[in-house]
Design a protein around this motif. Structure first.
Motif, PDB file in Angstrom:
ATOM      1  N   ARG A 174       0.827  -1.204   0.000  1.00 40.12           N
ATOM      2  CA  ARG A 174       0.000   0.000   0.000  1.00 40.12           C
ATOM      3  C   ARG A 174       0.865   1.258   0.000  1.00 40.12           C
ATOM      4  NH1 ARG A 174      -4.683   2.045  -1.734  1.00 40.12           N
ATOM      5  NH2 ARG A 174      -5.478   3.692  -0.351  1.00 40.12           N
ATOM      6  N   ASN A 175       1.971   1.208   0.721  1.00 37.10           N
ATOM      7  CA  ASN A 175       2.863   2.362   0.781  1.00 37.10           C
ATOM      8  C   ASN A 175       3.472   2.663  -0.585  1.00 37.10           C
ATOM      9  OD1 ASN A 175       4.292   4.444   2.185  1.00 37.10           O
ATOM     10  ND2 ASN A 175       6.119   3.154   2.149  1.00 37.10           N
ATOM     11  N   GLU A 176       3.792   1.610  -1.339  1.00 34.97           N
ATOM     12  CA  GLU A 176       4.320   1.808  -2.690  1.00 34.97           C
ATOM     13  C   GLU A 176       3.289   2.472  -3.593  1.00 34.97           C
ATOM     14  OE1 GLU A 176       5.672  -1.857  -4.273  1.00 34.97           O
ATOM     15  OE2 GLU A 176       7.266  -2.137  -2.785  1.00 34.97           O
ATOM     16  N   MET A 177       2.017   2.186  -3.338  1.00 35.21           N
ATOM     17  CA  MET A 177       0.953   2.724  -4.179  1.00 35.21           C
ATOM     18  C   MET A 177       0.663   4.191  -3.868  1.00 35.21           C
ATOM     19  SD  MET A 177      -1.657  -0.529  -4.029  1.00 35.21           S
ATOM     20  CE  MET A 177      -2.973   0.374  -4.856  1.00 35.21           C
ATOM     21  N   VAL A 178       0.629   4.552  -2.592  1.00 32.33           N
ATOM     22  CA  VAL A 178       0.173   5.900  -2.224  1.00 32.33           C
ATOM     23  C   VAL A 178       1.270   6.764  -1.616  1.00 32.33           C
ATOM     24  CG1 VAL A 178      -2.183   5.073  -1.879  1.00 32.33           C
ATOM     25  CG2 VAL A 178      -0.617   5.153   0.062  1.00 32.33           C
ATOM     26  N   GLY A 179       2.369   6.150  -1.159  1.00 29.45           N
ATOM     27  CA  GLY A 179       3.471   6.926  -0.596  1.00 29.45           C
ATOM     28  C   GLY A 179       3.113   7.687   0.665  1.00 29.45           C
ATOM     29  N   ASP A 180       2.254   7.105   1.497  1.00 28.42           N
ATOM     30  CA  ASP A 180       1.828   7.771   2.727  1.00 28.42           C
ATOM     31  C   ASP A 180       2.825   7.456   3.844  1.00 28.42           C
ATOM     32  OD1 ASP A 180       0.616   8.787   4.953  1.00 28.42           O
ATOM     33  OD2 ASP A 180      -1.333   7.848   4.608  1.00 28.42           O
ATOM     34  N   PRO A 181       3.513   8.461   4.413  1.00 24.84           N
ATOM     35  CA  PRO A 181       4.503   8.187   5.472  1.00 24.84           C
ATOM     36  C   PRO A 181       3.891   7.579   6.728  1.00 24.84           C
ATOM     37  CG  PRO A 181       4.096  10.554   5.262  1.00 24.84           C
ATOM     38  CD  PRO A 181       3.442   9.899   4.084  1.00 24.84           C
ATOM     39  N   GLU A 182       2.588   7.776   6.935  1.00 26.63           N
ATOM     40  CA  GLU A 182       1.949   7.184   8.110  1.00 26.63           C
ATOM     41  C   GLU A 182       1.939   5.657   8.039  1.00 26.63           C
ATOM     42  OE1 GLU A 182      -1.830   8.724   9.115  1.00 26.63           O
ATOM     43  OE2 GLU A 182      -1.157  10.809   9.282  1.00 26.63           O
ATOM     44  N   ILE A 183       2.011   5.128   6.832  1.00 24.79           N
ATOM     45  CA  ILE A 183       2.030   3.665   6.698  1.00 24.79           C
ATOM     46  C   ILE A 183       3.330   3.109   7.264  1.00 24.79           C
ATOM     47  CG2 ILE A 183       2.052   1.748   5.052  1.00 24.79           C
ATOM     48  CD1 ILE A 183       0.193   3.374   3.279  1.00 24.79           C
ATOM     49  N   ASN A 184       4.448   3.778   6.995  1.00 26.63           N
ATOM     50  CA  ASN A 184       5.717   3.333   7.581  1.00 26.63           C
ATOM     51  C   ASN A 184       5.678   3.406   9.104  1.00 26.63           C
ATOM     52  OD1 ASN A 184       7.117   2.678   5.208  1.00 26.63           O
ATOM     53  ND2 ASN A 184       7.658   4.827   4.851  1.00 26.63           N
ATOM     54  N   SER A 185       5.020   4.437   9.620  1.00 29.95           N
ATOM     55  CA  SER A 185       4.872   4.550  11.072  1.00 29.95           C
ATOM     56  C   SER A 185       4.041   3.393  11.614  1.00 29.95           C
ATOM     57  CB  SER A 185       4.202   5.879  11.436  1.00 29.95           C
ATOM     58  OG  SER A 185       4.997   6.966  11.038  1.00 29.95           O
ATOM     59  N   ARG A 186       3.004   3.020  10.871  1.00 23.58           N
ATOM     60  CA  ARG A 186       2.153   1.910  11.297  1.00 23.58           C
ATOM     61  C   ARG A 186       2.936   0.596  11.286  1.00 23.58           C
ATOM     62  NH1 ARG A 186      -1.608   2.305   7.625  1.00 23.58           N
ATOM     63  NH2 ARG A 186      -2.707   3.933   8.771  1.00 23.58           N
ATOM     64  N   ILE A 187       3.734   0.391  10.249  1.00 25.68           N
ATOM     65  CA  ILE A 187       4.556  -0.822  10.179  1.00 25.68           C
ATOM     66  C   ILE A 187       5.502  -0.892  11.372  1.00 25.68           C
ATOM     67  CG2 ILE A 187       6.379  -1.991   8.874  1.00 25.68           C
ATOM     68  CD1 ILE A 187       5.089  -0.902   6.310  1.00 25.68           C
ATOM     69  N   ALA A 188       6.152   0.238  11.668  1.00 25.85           N
ATOM     70  CA  ALA A 188       7.089   0.273  12.798  1.00 25.85           C
ATOM     71  C   ALA A 188       6.374   0.004  14.115  1.00 25.85           C
ATOM     72  CB  ALA A 188       7.793   1.628  12.839  1.00 25.85           C
ATOM     73  N   SER A 189       5.155   0.534  14.263  1.00 24.08           N
ATOM     74  CA  SER A 189       4.390   0.318  15.500  1.00 24.08           C
ATOM     75  C   SER A 189       4.018  -1.146  15.664  1.00 24.08           C
ATOM     76  CB  SER A 189       3.127   1.183  15.491  1.00 24.08           C
ATOM     77  OG  SER A 189       3.451   2.553  15.503  1.00 24.08           O
ATOM     78  N   TYR A 190       3.568  -1.773  14.578  1.00 28.75           N
ATOM     79  CA  TYR A 190       3.219  -3.195  14.639  1.00 28.75           C
ATOM     80  C   TYR A 190       4.428  -4.043  15.010  1.00 28.75           C
ATOM     81  CZ  TYR A 190      -1.341  -2.356  12.409  1.00 28.75           C
ATOM     82  OH  TYR A 190      -2.616  -1.940  12.127  1.00 28.75           O
TER      83      TYR A 190
END
Length: 246
Positions: free
Chosen positions: A11-27
């Motif tokens: 999903r991050n590759e598709m939309v480039g939303d930095p919050e997704i990386n934060s979510r991955i790190a949190s998980y």
């Protein structure tokens, strides 16, 4: 877990939303914490000498009161103190030990004695244990609450057996150990009643400024603008209490 990570990465590759990386790190952080917990809370590796020092199996006096958390508080608090040391050993940077039954508006003599018996041994053992393991110099231990208790009795019920102490924000004590603190001293003095501070007062902003200093931060530089004015963690006050520093 790996599947969730891959989906989020896609999903991050598709939309480039930095919050997704934060979510991955949190998980991933949550997973590491959960996977480390079983070993952390397993006290089988602790020696009998250590368990006895913290007082996990002490006899607990029976107390019939409206506060205190019920039976088993002695074991629970001692276990938490030992777990605090184990958390510090494993690199946890902030550990909070909490016990909620110090609100002695009544039954003061019995309940305060109970709480002191509960806390004294494991807290002393925690400090000694940290020191023996070479952890106390890098660990700041603070015992405090949000306010003190009145030096005068409070009797809401009208009978002697319910006498306690009310809330008192004007003068109260905390203690600190380790982590750059100069021990073996008392700073401040109250009047003869213990009602107001008469010498060397330390405001909560001063305490916060000192803590931030010990953490390597200048409280004067932790400012941000909000609703037209500058804010910081110590508001527009606070000074480092140099006398507290080792």
């Amino acid at each position: 877990m790996e599947g969730i990570k891959n989906l989020n990465a896609l999903r991050n590759e598709m939309v480039g939303d930095p919050e997704i990386n934060s979510r991955i790190a949190s998980y991933e952080l949550a997973f590491r914490m959960q996977s480390a917990a079983p070993e952390l809370i397993d006290l089988k590796s602790e020696t009998k000498q250590t368990l006895d020092a913290y007082g996990l199996d002490r006899d607990e006096p029976e107390l019939k009161a409206s506060r205190g958390g019920g039976k088993g508080q002695f074991h629970s608090f001692a276990s938490n103190c030992l777990l605090a040391r184990r958390l510090v050993e494993r690199g946890v940077r902030f550990v909070s030990l909490f016990h909620a039954s110090w609100d002695h508006h009544s039954n003061l003599d019995a309940e305060l004695k109970q709480n002191c018996l509960m806390a004294d041994q494991p807290v002393a053992a925690l400090i000694k244990d940290l020191k023996q393991r070479g952890l106390l110099d890098s660990t700041l231990v603070i015992w405090l609450s949000e306010f003190g208790r009145t030096p005068l009795g409070e009797n809401r019920g009208g009978s002697a057996n319910v006498t306690g102490r009310d809330h008192h924000p004007f003068a109260f004590s905390i203690w600190m150990a380790g982590g750059g603190i100069k021990g073996g001293q008392v700073i401040g003095k109250t009047d003869e009643l213990g009602w107001n501070i008469v010498e060397e007062p330390i405001h909560i902003n001063d305490l916060h400024a000192t803590l931030l200093h010990l953490f390597g931060m200048d409280h004067l530089k932790l400012s941000y603008k909000f609703q037209g004015r500058d804010f910081r963690l110590t508001d527009v006050a606070g000074k480092v209490v140099k006398k507290l520093l080792a």
